[in-house]
Design a protein around this motif. Structure first.
Motif: not given
Length: 490
Positions: A74-78, A104-111
């Motif tokens: 998570t520290r490195r995610r969007f 085209d890789a999955t964009l994983v966002g958090v929060g």
């Protein structure tokens, strides 16, 4: 390589919560061997002498609820935390996708936290923002995912849009098996960050084979923390086959990792409106969800006790807490209730009566106060009831639930004693913990004393007197685990 006999003397230390005068502290074989006004260098083959120059020496801090691998990722995610609407999140996604047209890789966002949003997160809105790129947005409480149609196809999901509870967890497991750039780097960076904040140990409740994961982590150089490695129902039979019990030391981890509790999730969360409550959510007949019915929970606790496992039961809503306490009472199982965010008055005393630890995350009260005031209107006097639990004699353990909140015990400490953040008035200040109680709940031993493990933190400010805003950013000068420095700027 250290010689067979290696001593460390910490000079001119002020013991946290003690007298203002300084002392010397001798560390030998991983423990505090002596505390005295002045300690002469002994007959060790080598003695390391470190002048603390009047800094404060306290017991090392624990985070009693962490999802470590997820926190490292998570520290490195969007990050989309702080967005106040679905439209704002979609605008952030659109900008990110436009900035990476070839990716085209999955964009994983958090929060994201949608409990009080004025609009609804929809598949159509996210599809329009993301074009053809798969997008998975994980809520701040991790109990919900918002996914677009491309992600639905890519991960073979039942539907797009909002996935809650089991569906959300299953998708997150799929994300975890996809290779990251360098998982080892993520983990080592997260461990170093924790050590830099005075953390000496964590209870890791990652949804994984934690024994194997931490053997690998230790082999790859992540020896900065003590870890109690928990597990879930899908690992129960494997743990039984391994012949281990809660508290056993895990081999090949240099004695740092022990078997933790058996984690059971019995309800949802506040922001996802799935926490299981006696009263329905406003304007509905919905009480939330119970994922493990009472009879099944009793069976699971009985089986855990049979095989020597303590149990960590996730319960957020007051009805979920009642159910969990009933199961502990019926089975005699030992362990904790994780979160205990809303508790009936008559249940508060049962934590102490049953010897069940209230494993709580005070920063969640700061994140959730506005949602709680709406969704639990009229009941928030017993939301995050830390002072009431302490007064009843319950054992309290503080944690972060990282990545839901930052893995930083000082943030948890500050939230527990102040019930405030960002200059706002304290939220139900009658539930503030004393500093002494908060320190005991943040450590394995609230005292620095001879014979204790040399798991220590050295700070520039006194935790017993520092203002809450200073506590939140507590200046940590050094951290020691078993007498070895895992972080230092001395």
């Amino acid at each position: 390589m250290r010689p067979e006999r290696f001593d460390t003397v910490l000079r001119h230390a002020r013991i946290t919560g003690g007298a203002d005068s300084t002392v010397d502290v001798l560390i030998r074989d991983g423990r505090i061997a002596q505390i005295a006004p002045v300690i002469e260098a002994g007959d060790a083959v080598d003695t390391e002498q470190v002048d603390l120059d009047g800094r404060f020496l306290g017991p090392g801090m624990w985070d009693n609820h962490v999802h470590f691998a997820l926190w490292a990722r998570t520290r490195r995610r969007f990050h989309v935390a702080g967005a106040s609407s679905a439209a704002e999140v979609c605008a952030m996604v659109a900008a990110r996708v436009a900035a990476e047209p070839e990716n085209d890789a999955t964009l994983v966002g958090v929060g994201f936290r949608d409990a009080l949003w004025p609009d609804v997160p929809t598949t159509e809105a996210l599809d329009a923002a993301s074009r053809h790129r798969p997008v998975v947005l994980i809520s701040g409480d991790v109990h919900c995912c918002w996914v677009n149609s491309a992600a639905e196809r890519h991960y073979d999901l039942a539907h797009a849009g909002l996935l809650r509870e089991t569906e959300a967890f299953e998708l997150q497991r799929k994300l975890e098996v996809e290779p990251d750039d360098d998982e080892r780097i993520y983990a080592v960076e997260a461990g170093a960050s924790a050590a830099a904040r005075g953390t000496v140990g964590i209870v890791d409740l990652e949804m994984a084979d934690n024994m194997r994961l931490w053997v690998r982590n230790c082999a790859q150089g992540l020896g900065l923390l003590r870890v109690r490695a928990g597990f879930y129902e899908d690992m129960f039979d494997t743990m039984v086959e391994r012949g281990v019990r809660t508290g056993d030391v895990v081999e090949k981890t240099n004695g740092l990792v022990t078997v933790g509790p058996f984690k059971i999730i019995t309800d949802g969360s506040l922001n996802t409106k799935t926490a299981y409550c006696h009263d329905p959510y406003p304007g509905t007949a919905d009480h939330g969800i119970i994922t493990v019915p009472p009879a099944a929970l009793e069976d699971m606790l009985d089986r855990a006790t049979q095989y020597g496992f303590e149990v960590a039961v996730h319960a957020i809503g007051d009805l979920a807490n009642t159910s969990a306490l009933d199961a502990f009472a019926a089975t005699g199982a030992r362990g904790s209730i994780e979160h205990a965010q809303l508790v009936q008055p008559e249940d508060i005393v049962r934590f102490a009566q049953l010897g069940i630890t209230a494993s709580v995350q005070p920063e969640h009260a700061m994140d959730d106060r506005d949602a709680a005031d709406v969704l639990w209107a009229g009941r928030t006097d017993r939301s995050f009831p830390l002072a009431d639990l302490h007064a009843a004699g319950a054992r309290i353990a503080l944690g972060s639930d990282a990545p839901v909140a930052t893995l930083d015990p000082w943030i948890s400490f500050a939230a527990a004693v102040s019930r405030s953040r960002d200059g706002r008035e304290p939220w139900h200040p009658e539930q503030q913990l004393s500093r002494e109680a908060a320190l005991a709940a943040s450590t394995c031993s609230a005292r620095v004393e001879e014979g204790a493990l040399a798991d220590l933190v050295i700070t520039d400010a006194d935790p017993m007197t520092a203002e809450p805003d200073v506590l939140r950013r507590m200046p940590v000068a050094a951290t020691l685990v078993g007498g070895a420095f895992t972080h230092t700027r001395l």
